[in-house]
Write a protein that holds these residues in place. Structure first.
Motif, PDB file in Angstrom:
ATOM      1  N   PRO A 138       0.840  -1.207   0.000  1.00  0.00           N
ATOM      2  CA  PRO A 138       0.000   0.000   0.000  1.00  0.00           C
ATOM      3  C   PRO A 138       0.872   1.253   0.000  1.00  0.00           C
ATOM      4  CG  PRO A 138      -0.720  -1.544   1.683  1.00  0.00           C
ATOM      5  CD  PRO A 138       0.598  -2.037   1.193  1.00  0.00           C
ATOM      6  N   SER A 139       0.406   2.281  -0.677  1.00  0.00           N
ATOM      7  CA  SER A 139       1.142   3.542  -0.709  1.00  0.00           C
ATOM      8  C   SER A 139       0.929   4.302   0.599  1.00  0.00           C
ATOM      9  CB  SER A 139       0.692   4.399  -1.889  1.00  0.00           C
ATOM     10  OG  SER A 139      -0.661   4.780  -1.729  1.00  0.00           O
ATOM     11  N   GLN A 140       1.854   5.215   0.868  1.00  0.00           N
ATOM     12  CA  GLN A 140       1.786   5.971   2.117  1.00  0.00           C
ATOM     13  C   GLN A 140       0.634   6.969   2.112  1.00  0.00           C
ATOM     14  OE1 GLN A 140       5.148   8.526   2.836  1.00  0.00           O
ATOM     15  NE2 GLN A 140       4.913   8.427   5.062  1.00  0.00           N
ATOM     16  N   TRP A 141       0.278   7.485   0.942  1.00  0.00           N
ATOM     17  CA  TRP A 141      -0.727   8.543   0.859  1.00  0.00           C
ATOM     18  C   TRP A 141      -2.118   7.941   0.738  1.00  0.00           C
ATOM     19  CZ3 TRP A 141       1.311  12.837   2.377  1.00  0.00           C
ATOM     20  CH2 TRP A 141       2.657  13.079   2.137  1.00  0.00           C
ATOM     21  N   CYS A 142      -2.711   7.616   1.869  1.00  0.00           N
ATOM     22  CA  CYS A 142      -4.106   7.158   1.966  1.00  0.00           C
ATOM     23  C   CYS A 142      -4.365   5.849   1.232  1.00  0.00           C
ATOM     24  CB  CYS A 142      -5.071   8.229   1.439  1.00  0.00           C
ATOM     25  SG  CYS A 142      -5.000   9.794   2.331  1.00  0.00           S
ATOM     26  N   GLY A 143      -3.311   5.075   0.951  1.00  0.00           N
ATOM     27  CA  GLY A 143      -3.524   3.808   0.259  1.00  0.00           C
ATOM     28  C   GLY A 143      -4.358   2.843   1.071  1.00  0.00           C
ATOM     29  N   GLN A 147      -8.494   1.578   0.574  1.00  0.00           N
ATOM     30  CA  GLN A 147      -8.733   0.144   0.407  1.00  0.00           C
ATOM     31  C   GLN A 147      -9.105  -0.509   1.731  1.00  0.00           C
ATOM     32  OE1 GLN A 147      -8.883  -0.656  -2.653  1.00  0.00           O
ATOM     33  NE2 GLN A 147      -7.937   1.229  -3.393  1.00  0.00           N
ATOM     34  N   ARG A 148      -9.888   0.212   2.544  1.00  0.00           N
ATOM     35  CA  ARG A 148     -10.167  -0.258   3.901  1.00  0.00           C
ATOM     36  C   ARG A 148     -10.997  -1.538   3.932  1.00  0.00           C
ATOM     37  NH1 ARG A 148     -13.080   4.363   2.982  1.00  0.00           N
ATOM     38  NH2 ARG A 148     -15.351   4.250   3.161  1.00  0.00           N
ATOM     39  N   ARG A 149     -11.652  -1.915   2.871  1.00  0.00           N
ATOM     40  CA  ARG A 149     -12.431  -3.154   2.830  1.00  0.00           C
ATOM     41  C   ARG A 149     -11.686  -4.286   2.126  1.00  0.00           C
ATOM     42  NH1 ARG A 149     -18.630  -1.121   1.471  1.00  0.00           N
ATOM     43  NH2 ARG A 149     -18.823   0.301   3.268  1.00  0.00           N
ATOM     44  N   THR A 150     -10.381  -4.141   2.002  1.00  0.00           N
ATOM     45  CA  THR A 150      -9.552  -5.167   1.370  1.00  0.00           C
ATOM     46  C   THR A 150      -8.416  -5.545   2.319  1.00  0.00           C
ATOM     47  OG1 THR A 150      -7.947  -3.664   0.343  1.00  0.00           O
ATOM     48  CG2 THR A 150     -10.043  -4.004  -0.821  1.00  0.00           C
ATOM     49  N   PRO A 151      -7.668  -6.615   2.041  1.00  0.00           N
ATOM     50  CA  PRO A 151      -6.534  -6.980   2.908  1.00  0.00           C
ATOM     51  C   PRO A 151      -5.449  -5.917   2.973  1.00  0.00           C
ATOM     52  CG  PRO A 151      -7.147  -8.814   1.489  1.00  0.00           C
ATOM     53  CD  PRO A 151      -7.930  -7.632   1.013  1.00  0.00           C
ATOM     54  N   PHE A 152      -5.379  -5.041   1.962  1.00  0.00           N
ATOM     55  CA  PHE A 152      -4.338  -4.010   1.960  1.00  0.00           C
ATOM     56  C   PHE A 152      -4.515  -3.007   3.097  1.00  0.00           C
ATOM     57  CE2 PHE A 152      -4.820  -5.352  -2.511  1.00  0.00           C
ATOM     58  CZ  PHE A 152      -3.542  -5.828  -2.733  1.00  0.00           C
ATOM     59  N   ALA A 153      -5.726  -2.905   3.635  1.00  0.00           N
ATOM     60  CA  ALA A 153      -5.971  -1.937   4.708  1.00  0.00           C
ATOM     61  C   ALA A 153      -5.230  -2.293   5.979  1.00  0.00           C
ATOM     62  CB  ALA A 153      -7.473  -1.839   4.981  1.00  0.00           C
ATOM     63  N   LEU A 183      -8.783   4.399  -7.218  1.00  0.00           N
ATOM     64  CA  LEU A 183     -10.089   4.448  -6.564  1.00  0.00           C
ATOM     65  C   LEU A 183     -10.197   3.275  -5.600  1.00  0.00           C
ATOM     66  CD1 LEU A 183     -12.450   5.202  -9.597  1.00  0.00           C
ATOM     67  CD2 LEU A 183     -11.580   6.828  -7.906  1.00  0.00           C
ATOM     68  N   PRO A 184     -11.108   3.341  -4.622  1.00  0.00           N
ATOM     69  CA  PRO A 184     -11.358   2.152  -3.786  1.00  0.00           C
ATOM     70  C   PRO A 184     -11.697   0.953  -4.659  1.00  0.00           C
ATOM     71  CG  PRO A 184     -12.438   4.076  -2.851  1.00  0.00           C
ATOM     72  CD  PRO A 184     -11.894   4.511  -4.187  1.00  0.00           C
ATOM     73  N   ALA A 185     -11.245  -0.222  -4.208  1.00  0.00           N
ATOM     74  CA  ALA A 185     -11.429  -1.424  -5.021  1.00  0.00           C
ATOM     75  C   ALA A 185     -12.892  -1.682  -5.349  1.00  0.00           C
ATOM     76  CB  ALA A 185     -10.819  -2.631  -4.301  1.00  0.00           C
ATOM     77  N   GLN A 186     -13.813  -1.339  -4.431  1.00  0.00           N
ATOM     78  CA  GLN A 186     -15.232  -1.576  -4.683  1.00  0.00           C
ATOM     79  C   GLN A 186     -15.731  -0.776  -5.881  1.00  0.00           C
ATOM     80  OE1 GLN A 186     -13.908  -1.009  -1.727  1.00  0.00           O
ATOM     81  NE2 GLN A 186     -14.206  -3.025  -0.795  1.00  0.00           N
ATOM     82  N   TRP A 187     -15.060   0.362  -6.165  1.00  0.00           N
ATOM     83  CA  TRP A 187     -15.460   1.177  -7.314  1.00  0.00           C
ATOM     84  C   TRP A 187     -14.574   0.886  -8.526  1.00  0.00           C
ATOM     85  CZ3 TRP A 187     -15.464   6.469  -4.259  1.00  0.00           C
ATOM     86  CH2 TRP A 187     -16.443   6.392  -3.251  1.00  0.00           C
ATOM     87  N   GLY A 188     -13.270   0.918  -8.311  1.00  0.00           N
ATOM     88  CA  GLY A 188     -12.339   0.796  -9.431  1.00  0.00           C
ATOM     89  C   GLY A 188     -12.239  -0.598 -10.010  1.00  0.00           C
ATOM     90  N   CYS A 189     -12.671  -1.618  -9.252  1.00  0.00           N
ATOM     91  CA  CYS A 189     -12.566  -2.996  -9.729  1.00  0.00           C
ATOM     92  C   CYS A 189     -13.928  -3.580 -10.099  1.00  0.00           C
ATOM     93  CB  CYS A 189     -11.882  -3.873  -8.681  1.00  0.00           C
ATOM     94  SG  CYS A 189     -10.157  -3.421  -8.365  1.00  0.00           S
ATOM     95  N   ARG A 190     -14.858  -2.723 -10.499  1.00  0.00           N
ATOM     96  CA  ARG A 190     -16.152  -3.237 -10.941  1.00  0.00           C
ATOM     97  C   ARG A 190     -16.010  -4.073 -12.197  1.00  0.00           C
ATOM     98  NH1 ARG A 190     -19.982   1.962 -11.085  1.00  0.00           N
ATOM     99  NH2 ARG A 190     -18.089   2.806 -12.072  1.00  0.00           N
ATOM    100  N   SER A 191     -15.055  -3.691 -13.049  1.00  0.00           N
ATOM    101  CA  SER A 191     -14.742  -4.469 -14.248  1.00  0.00           C
ATOM    102  C   SER A 191     -13.289  -4.172 -14.615  1.00  0.00           C
ATOM    103  CB  SER A 191     -15.671  -4.102 -15.417  1.00  0.00           C
ATOM    104  OG  SER A 191     -15.422  -2.782 -15.853  1.00  0.00           O
TER     105      SER A 191
END
Length: 255
Positions: A138-143, A147-153, A183-191
C-alpha cells in the motif's frame, strides 16, 4: 501495525472485486517483465494470483505461501489446490538453494518494517545476482484508507525513509516504480476495463496517488552497511578523551 487477517486474504481473491484487482496487478506485472520464458519465478506471501501472469507461458512458477494463509487449519489445506507448484513456507526460511530464482514477486508478505527486512533477506538469498524482485505494498498517501475493505488496509504502508532503511539493510536498490488502484477497489474494480481506464486517468491527473505501489528492486552487492550511531560516538569519545597526567610523555634518555 495489525497483522492481516489470514482468512481475509484468500477470501478476497475469490470475490469479483479481488479477481479484478488481481487482473489489474497481472497487467502491470507483464509491463515490468513481459517475457519470462525459461525462467524461474517465486511468489512470496500470497502472490499466487499474480503468478498467473506467466503461468503456462514457458516459465516455472512457484508459490511460497506464508503459514498464516493456509486455509482450514485443522486439515492444513492450501488454497489453489490446482496449482502444481505451491507450498507453505516461512519467508525467512525458504526451502530453496541460493541463487535459484530469476524473478520474485512479494504480495501480502510484510507485517512491519522489521518483518520486511527479514523477508527480503530470505528472498535475496534465493534470488540470482542478476535477478529482480517486485514488491507490492500500500502507498503511504491514503492507500490503506481507500482500500479499507480489502486486505491491503491492514498491511504496512512504507514511506520513502522507511523504504530507504529497509533497502539499505537488505542491500537492495530500486530500479523502477509503478502504481495502481486510484479508486477504492469496490469502485475501481467493478470491471477490468473500468479499472484500466481509471488507472490511466489517475496517472495523468493525480500521479503518485495510487493506492498500491509496485517497486522493482535488484541486488546492490557493493553497498556498504551504515555503522550504528552509538559506535561512532564511542570512537569519538575515545579519541578525544582526557589523557591522565603522566601518560603519553616520552621518558628522558638515560645516560
Amino acid at each position: 501495525m495489525n497483522d492481516v487477517m489470514p482468512s481475509m486474504v484468500p477470501g478476497f481473491y475469490r470475490t469479483h472485486t479481488g479477481a479484478t484487482c488481481a487482473a489489474l496487478l497481472r497487467e502491470r506485472l507483464q509491463w515490468f517483465w513481459p517475457d519470462l520464458r525459461q525462467q524461474k519465478i517465486l511468489g512470496i506471501g500470497y502472490a499466487t494470483p499474480c503468478l498467473e501472469a506467466w503461468r503456462g507461458r514457458g516459465a516455472l512458477c512457484v508459490s511460497a505461501l506464508q503459514p498464516d494463509y493456509v486455509l482450514d487449519g485443522e486439515r492444513g489445506e492450501l488454497p489453489h489446490q490446482d496449482y502444481e507448484n505451491i507450498l507453505c513456507a516461512d519467508p525467512a526460511l525458504l526451502p530453496f538453494q541460493d541463487d535459484t530464482f530469476d524473478r520474485i514477486v512479494l504480495l501480502h508478505a510484510f507485517r512491519d518494517e522489521a518483518h520486511a527486512m527479514t523477508v527480503l533477506r530470505g528472498a535475496s538469498r534465493v534470488l540470482r545476482d542478476d535477478g529482480r524482485m517486485l514488491l507490492i505494498t500500500p502507498s503511504q498517501w491514503c492507500g490503506r484508507l481507500r482500500q479499507r475493505r480489502t486486505p491491503f488496509a491492514r498491511e504496512p504502508a512504507f514511506g520513502a525513509r522507511a523504504l530507504g532503511r529497509i533497502f539499505d539493510q537488505t542491500m537492495l536498490h530500486t530500479e523502477r516504480r509503478d502504481e495502481v488502484l486510484f479508486l477504492p477497489a469496490q469502485w475501481g474494480c467493478r470491471s477490468l476495463q473500468f479499472g484500466q481506464v481509471t488507472d490511466i486517468a489517475g496517472k495523468v491527473l493525480a500521479p503518485g496517488l495510487g493506492s498500491l505501489s509496485l517497486i522493482e528492486v535488484v541486488k546492490n552487492s557493493y553497498s556498504m552497511l551504515s555503522m550504528p550511531v552509538q559506535a561512532r560516538r564511542r570512537v569519538w569519545r575515545k579519541r578525544f578523551a582526557s589523557v591522565p597526567e603522566g601518560c603519553g610523555k616520552v621518558p628522558p634518555p638515560q645516560s
